[in-house]
Design a protein around this motif. Structure first.
Motif, PDB file in Angstrom:
ATOM      1  N   GLU A 290      44.745 130.802 -77.336  1.00  9.49           N
ATOM      2  CA  GLU A 290      44.940 129.646 -76.642  1.00  9.49           C
ATOM      3  C   GLU A 290      43.508 128.612 -76.384  1.00  9.49           C
ATOM      4  OE1 GLU A 290      47.392 130.218 -72.992  1.00  9.49           O
ATOM      5  OE2 GLU A 290      46.517 132.179 -73.324  1.00  9.49           O
ATOM      6  N   LYS A 291      43.877 127.451 -77.234  1.00 10.51           N
ATOM      7  CA  LYS A 291      42.492 126.495 -76.990  1.00 10.51           C
ATOM      8  C   LYS A 291      43.129 125.445 -76.115  1.00 10.51           C
ATOM      9  CE  LYS A 291      40.651 127.092 -81.774  1.00 10.51           C
ATOM     10  NZ  LYS A 291      40.127 126.216 -82.836  1.00 10.51           N
ATOM     11  N   MET A 292      42.176 124.794 -75.799  1.00  5.96           N
ATOM     12  CA  MET A 292      42.362 123.758 -74.831  1.00  5.96           C
ATOM     13  C   MET A 292      41.213 122.486 -75.047  1.00  5.96           C
ATOM     14  SD  MET A 292      42.079 125.315 -71.489  1.00  5.96           S
ATOM     15  CE  MET A 292      41.898 123.621 -70.433  1.00  5.96           C
TER      16      MET A 292
ATOM     17  N   SER B 196      35.289 112.274 -56.872  1.00  6.02           N
ATOM     18  CA  SER B 196      35.327 110.924 -58.076  1.00  6.02           C
ATOM     19  C   SER B 196      36.513 111.533 -58.901  1.00  6.02           C
ATOM     20  CB  SER B 196      34.234 111.164 -58.892  1.00  6.02           C
ATOM     21  OG  SER B 196      33.953 112.470 -59.453  1.00  6.02           O
ATOM     22  N   ASN B 197      36.598 110.551 -60.045  1.00  2.00           N
ATOM     23  CA  ASN B 197      37.467 110.832 -60.983  1.00  2.00           C
ATOM     24  C   ASN B 197      37.556 112.182 -61.723  1.00  2.00           C
ATOM     25  OD1 ASN B 197      39.604 109.626 -62.273  1.00  2.00           O
ATOM     26  ND2 ASN B 197      38.666 107.885 -62.713  1.00  2.00           N
ATOM     27  N   PHE B 198      36.187 112.364 -61.844  1.00  2.00           N
ATOM     28  CA  PHE B 198      35.636 113.645 -62.762  1.00  2.00           C
ATOM     29  C   PHE B 198      36.097 114.715 -62.016  1.00  2.00           C
ATOM     30  CE2 PHE B 198      32.954 117.008 -63.523  1.00  2.00           C
ATOM     31  CZ  PHE B 198      32.918 117.037 -64.685  1.00  2.00           C
ATOM     32  N   ILE B 205      42.840 120.002 -64.475  1.00  2.00           N
ATOM     33  CA  ILE B 205      42.920 120.953 -65.620  1.00  2.00           C
ATOM     34  C   ILE B 205      42.922 122.490 -64.911  1.00  2.00           C
ATOM     35  CG2 ILE B 205      40.977 122.143 -67.003  1.00  2.00           C
ATOM     36  CD1 ILE B 205      39.932 119.529 -67.309  1.00  2.00           C
ATOM     37  N   ARG B 206      42.334 122.625 -63.577  1.00  2.37           N
ATOM     38  CA  ARG B 206      42.580 123.858 -63.077  1.00  2.37           C
ATOM     39  C   ARG B 206      44.136 124.411 -62.830  1.00  2.37           C
ATOM     40  NH1 ARG B 206      40.725 124.077 -57.184  1.00  2.37           N
ATOM     41  NH2 ARG B 206      42.488 122.815 -56.876  1.00  2.37           N
ATOM     42  N   ASP B 207      44.945 123.263 -62.393  1.00  2.00           N
ATOM     43  CA  ASP B 207      46.202 123.296 -61.925  1.00  2.00           C
ATOM     44  C   ASP B 207      47.413 123.368 -63.068  1.00  2.00           C
ATOM     45  OD1 ASP B 207      45.291 123.578 -59.277  1.00  2.00           O
ATOM     46  OD2 ASP B 207      45.863 121.497 -58.917  1.00  2.00           O
ATOM     47  N   ASP B 208      46.973 122.757 -64.041  1.00  2.00           N
ATOM     48  CA  ASP B 208      47.896 122.557 -65.236  1.00  2.00           C
ATOM     49  C   ASP B 208      47.328 122.015 -66.297  1.00  2.00           C
ATOM     50  OD1 ASP B 208      49.794 122.476 -67.400  1.00  2.00           O
ATOM     51  OD2 ASP B 208      51.417 122.038 -65.752  1.00  2.00           O
ATOM     52  N   ASP B 209      46.554 122.634 -67.296  1.00  2.00           N
ATOM     53  CA  ASP B 209      45.800 121.953 -68.461  1.00  2.00           C
ATOM     54  C   ASP B 209      46.667 121.174 -69.132  1.00  2.00           C
ATOM     55  OD1 ASP B 209      47.216 124.072 -69.488  1.00  2.00           O
ATOM     56  OD2 ASP B 209      45.353 125.366 -69.627  1.00  2.00           O
ATOM     57  N   SER B 210      47.886 121.622 -69.806  1.00  2.00           N
ATOM     58  CA  SER B 210      48.522 120.725 -70.589  1.00  2.00           C
ATOM     59  C   SER B 210      48.933 119.308 -69.999  1.00  2.00           C
ATOM     60  CB  SER B 210      49.804 121.639 -71.020  1.00  2.00           C
ATOM     61  OG  SER B 210      49.605 123.115 -70.857  1.00  2.00           O
ATOM     62  N   ALA B 211      49.338 119.455 -68.648  1.00  2.00           N
ATOM     63  CA  ALA B 211      49.772 118.404 -68.142  1.00  2.00           C
ATOM     64  C   ALA B 211      48.464 117.413 -68.091  1.00  2.00           C
ATOM     65  CB  ALA B 211      50.180 118.392 -66.562  1.00  2.00           C
ATOM     66  N   THR B 214      47.888 115.728 -71.269  1.00  2.00           N
ATOM     67  CA  THR B 214      48.966 114.729 -71.329  1.00  2.00           C
ATOM     68  C   THR B 214      48.492 113.525 -70.799  1.00  2.00           C
ATOM     69  OG1 THR B 214      50.577 116.517 -70.962  1.00  2.00           O
ATOM     70  CG2 THR B 214      51.359 114.415 -71.589  1.00  2.00           C
ATOM     71  N   MET B 215      47.982 113.706 -69.452  1.00  2.00           N
ATOM     72  CA  MET B 215      47.506 112.527 -68.847  1.00  2.00           C
ATOM     73  C   MET B 215      46.369 111.610 -69.393  1.00  2.00           C
ATOM     74  SD  MET B 215      49.768 112.327 -66.827  1.00  2.00           S
ATOM     75  CE  MET B 215      49.182 110.882 -65.689  1.00  2.00           C
ATOM     76  N   GLY B 216      45.884 112.407 -70.593  1.00  2.00           N
ATOM     77  CA  GLY B 216      44.722 111.516 -71.355  1.00  2.00           C
ATOM     78  C   GLY B 216      43.298 111.996 -70.840  1.00  2.00           C
ATOM     79  N   ILE B 217      42.941 113.181 -70.285  1.00  2.00           N
ATOM     80  CA  ILE B 217      41.857 113.839 -69.893  1.00  2.00           C
ATOM     81  C   ILE B 217      41.599 114.698 -70.813  1.00  2.00           C
ATOM     82  CG2 ILE B 217      40.651 115.487 -68.448  1.00  2.00           C
ATOM     83  CD1 ILE B 217      43.088 114.998 -66.192  1.00  2.00           C
ATOM     84  N   ASN B 218      40.070 114.417 -71.340  1.00  2.00           N
ATOM     85  CA  ASN B 218      39.616 115.001 -72.322  1.00  2.00           C
ATOM     86  C   ASN B 218      38.977 116.503 -71.943  1.00  2.00           C
ATOM     87  OD1 ASN B 218      37.908 116.322 -74.346  1.00  2.00           O
ATOM     88  ND2 ASN B 218      36.962 114.226 -74.825  1.00  2.00           N
ATOM     89  N   ILE B 219      39.971 117.633 -71.744  1.00  2.00           N
ATOM     90  CA  ILE B 219      39.790 118.654 -71.142  1.00  2.00           C
ATOM     91  C   ILE B 219      38.257 119.328 -71.311  1.00  2.00           C
ATOM     92  CG2 ILE B 219      41.902 118.917 -69.856  1.00  2.00           C
ATOM     93  CD1 ILE B 219      42.741 120.462 -71.834  1.00  2.00           C
ATOM     94  N   VAL B 220      38.132 119.518 -72.688  1.00  2.00           N
ATOM     95  CA  VAL B 220      37.071 120.371 -73.110  1.00  2.00           C
ATOM     96  C   VAL B 220      35.731 119.459 -72.790  1.00  2.00           C
ATOM     97  CG1 VAL B 220      35.972 121.319 -75.185  1.00  2.00           C
ATOM     98  CG2 VAL B 220      38.264 121.189 -75.031  1.00  2.00           C
ATOM     99  N   HIS B 221      35.747 118.478 -73.021  1.00  4.27           N
ATOM    100  CA  HIS B 221      34.644 117.779 -72.437  1.00  4.27           C
ATOM    101  C   HIS B 221      34.333 117.640 -71.084  1.00  4.27           C
ATOM    102  CE1 HIS B 221      31.446 114.634 -72.378  1.00  4.27           C
ATOM    103  NE2 HIS B 221      32.014 114.001 -71.599  1.00  4.27           N
TER     104      HIS B 221
END
Lengths: 292, 347
Positions: A290-292, B196-198, B205-211, B214-221
């Motif tokens: 699982e990558k993210m 903040s936004n961050f 991300i904690r609650d639902d990373d896929s969502a 989808t909202m345009g958050i660069n999760i890895v960053h």
């Protein structure tokens, strides 16, 4: 010298592989790292020690007793630490913390009971040694290697060929679906924990008689190394766990003699980090990390 | 049963009272904390209080990763240790002034944080826990074995005390105040970061990373930046800690220590700043009060982790949102006021 290191590495590597199989079984079924696995491994070695010193039991009695006891401990880890969380569908981190708590509890209970100092451990497998050229192979090493291989073959046979193993695989693929097919999911999960704990117990006893001493730190270090082995092979894959364990054992014993003995314990962790960098799914893992 | 309900009533009453009078209560608490070193001369008490402050800062840093990002990290002690060793080596070997040493410790810890974050945080789930556990152990092994740099198991002694603009702060009182300032700055920083936004993307991300993706958050960053921030805070405090206690040893930074911080923030409440304060203060002071139970401390911690996860996964204060409580009370009061005035009209 080099051959000698290979022999030593294969011996310790086969023990790592055995513990790594326990990790992989539990991970395959629950997608969970069982932090208590290292503690179970230590507990197995200490149970035999306590049975022999405090209760005066002989090895043929003490070892099977300890294995059965560890089966019970494996059951308890799941029952006390995880069952409620599964019912509540808690986040994965809660389960991780819970197993860590159980592991810490076991470790410190043993420390309080028998003390933190290193204990000398009887070698049950001392039948002399064989010398080939300059390489010395002791019967202890041969028996450890053969026992581990036999156990691994047995576990693989159970998992891939029998009905109970097939239900394990089914649960690991889709719990809900497995339940609809009439599989008793919670029994399968319990059984997985019991088997993993028993394997950990056997490896603990083997390590004890190989090094002829045990201490309470062994759980953390070996827990980490065997996890590195499981990740290297691809978590959830049994052949992967075996290959990973052997590679970590070899790398460690060769590294310790050619690089530096002080950094011996760091080698496994370095391997772990490199694997995550290069191929996080491991050698034999399916390519669906699982990558993210 | 009855006692239970009385307790519950008392607790809700207390929570409501605190929620309604947040500002005066905060002011009194802050005044007390500032006045504390001037009320006592007891070195032992001051030392415990300073350790409390340091532990809260570390707890806040860990909570950024564990509470708000939702991934268990064992790296607290590693970054703390790296900061302590780097800061000390900077001051003693490279002749840096005290403050620059702290900045150096912070930078080195942040660099290692980045090195861990780059490969690990592109993966989901348990990888971070395992890698940080291994990392913590590697750091300890290196501190133990790199004799030329760290003096290995001898530890480093006689680290010069904190000095700012040529003035040396040797007394416990001065160090307490410095720790308090650090804590104050870090708390404000973390609070603002979370709101903040961050911080919002972090919680998403904690609650639902896929969502979140989808909202345009660069999760890895976002996760990487967050982890590095946490490492920077730990490193800075580590360098301060070394100058405060003037002696450091590899065993102070083992992975067991990281685990204690995990227990502290779980106890107080994951993802809660007041919870971090409560948990860190309670679990720093309690072991000192119960010296006879010291042997059983880790045993109790282990049991505590299992119990908290099973019965109170939010910790003591994890589910408490004072702002929300206040809002509800105000709503209830305005409703009652409307009802009251409505009744008056009828007569």
């Amino acid at each position: 010298m080099f051959l000698q290191q290979i022999v030593n590495g294969l011996t310790i590597g086969s023990i790592y592989a055995l513990v790594a199989i326990g990790y992989s079984l539990v991970f395959g079924v629950l997608r969970l790292i069982n932090f208590a696995n290292g503690a179970e491994y230590m507990l197995g070695a200490y149970f035999v020690y306590i049975l022999m010193t405090t209760f005066g039991a002989k090895a043929p009695l003490a070892i099977p007793l300890a294995i059965v006891a560890l089966g019970a401990v494996g059951y308890l880890v799941d029952f006390v630490g995880l069952r409620r969380l599964r019912k509540k569908n808690a986040p994965r981190m809660s389960a991780l913390i819970s197993t860590l708590g159980v592991g810490t509890f076991i470790e410190n209970a043993i420390q309080i009971w028998v003390g933190t100092e290193t204990k000398s451990y009887p070698n049950f497998l001392n039948f002399g040694r064989i010398t080939i050229g300059k390489t010395i192979i002791s019967w202890t090493q041969i028996i450890i290697f053969v026992t581990c291989i036999l156990l691994m073959v047995a576990v693989s046979f159970v998992v891939y060929k029998t009905k109970i193993g097939k239900s394990m695989l089914a649960v690991s693929q889709d719990q809900m679906c497995a339940r609809l097919m009439g599989i008793n999911v919670s029994l399968v999960i319990t059984l997985t924990f019991v088997v993993a704990a028993m394997l950990a117990c056997v490896s603990g006893v083997l390590v004890g008689s190989y090094y002829q001493n045990i201490d309470t730190n062994m759980s953390f270090i070996v827990g980490m190394k065997t996890f590195a082995a499981a990740v290297l092979g691809g978590v959830g894959s049994l052949p992967g766990a075996v290959a990973g364990g052997l590679i970590v054992g070899l790398a460690e014993s060769i590294g310790a003699s050619y690089v530096s003995a002080g950094y011996r314990d760091a080698i496994a962790f370095a391997i772990l980090i490199i694997v995550l960098l290069v191929k996080p799914s491991g050698l034999f893992g399916k390519n669906n990390v699982e990558k993210m | 049963m009855k006692k239970n309900s009385v307790l519950k009533k008392a607790w809700t009453g207390l929570v409501e009272f605190v929620a309604m009078h947040q500002i005066p209560i905060m002011a009194v608490l802050i005044l007390l904390v500032i006045a504390f070193p001037f009320m006592t001369d007891n070195k032992y008490l001051l030392r415990i209080a300073t350790l409390c402050l340091i532990n809260i800062v570390l707890g806040l840093a860990l909570n950024l990763v564990q509470g708000y990002m939702g991934q268990m990290s064992f790296a607290t002690a590693a970054f703390w240790g790296i900061g302590a060793y780097a800061g000390t080596i900077g001051v003693m070997r490279l002749g840096m002034p005290s403050l620059l040493g702290m900045a150096f410790g912070m930078a080195v810890a942040g660099l290692f944080g980045l090195l861990i974050a780059l490969p690990t945080l592109k993966l989901k789930g348990y990888y971070l826990s395992i890698v940080t556990m291994g990392f913590c152990e590697i750091v300890r092994i290196v501190e133990m074995n790199w004799q030329d740099l760290t003096r290995g198991s001898l530890g480093i002694m006689n680290i010069p005390a904190v000095s700012i603009f040529g003035f040396r702060f040797k007394s416990g009182r001065a160090n307490y105040i410095i720790a308090l300032i650090i804590l104050f700055v870090v708390t404000i920083f973390v609070k603002n970061l979370i709101n903040s936004n961050f911080g919002l993307s972090l919680k998403a991300i904690r609650d639902d990373d896929s969502a979140a993706e989808t909202m345009g958050i660069n999760i890895v960053h976002v996760k990487r930046v967050n982890f590095v921030i946490s490492a920077l805070i730990c490193g800075f405090v580590g360098a301060f800690y070394a100058q405060y206690v003037s002696f450091i040893h590899p065993s102070s930074f083992a992975s067991g220590v990281s685990q204690e911080y995990i227990v502290m923030i779980i106890f107080g409440g994951l993802g809660s700043i007041p919870g971090t304060f409560l948990g860190c203060i309670a679990l720093t002071i309690l072991p000192e009060l119960m010296r006879s139970l010291l042997q059983y401390r880790l045993l109790i911690y282990g049991a505590l982790m299992v119990i908290m996860m099973n019965f109170m996964p939010g910790g003591l204060l994890g589910n408490l949102d004072l702002g929300l409580v206040r809002k509800k009370i105000l709503e209830r009061r305005s409703r009652e006021a409307v009802k009251g005035s409505g009744g008056g009209d009828g007569e």
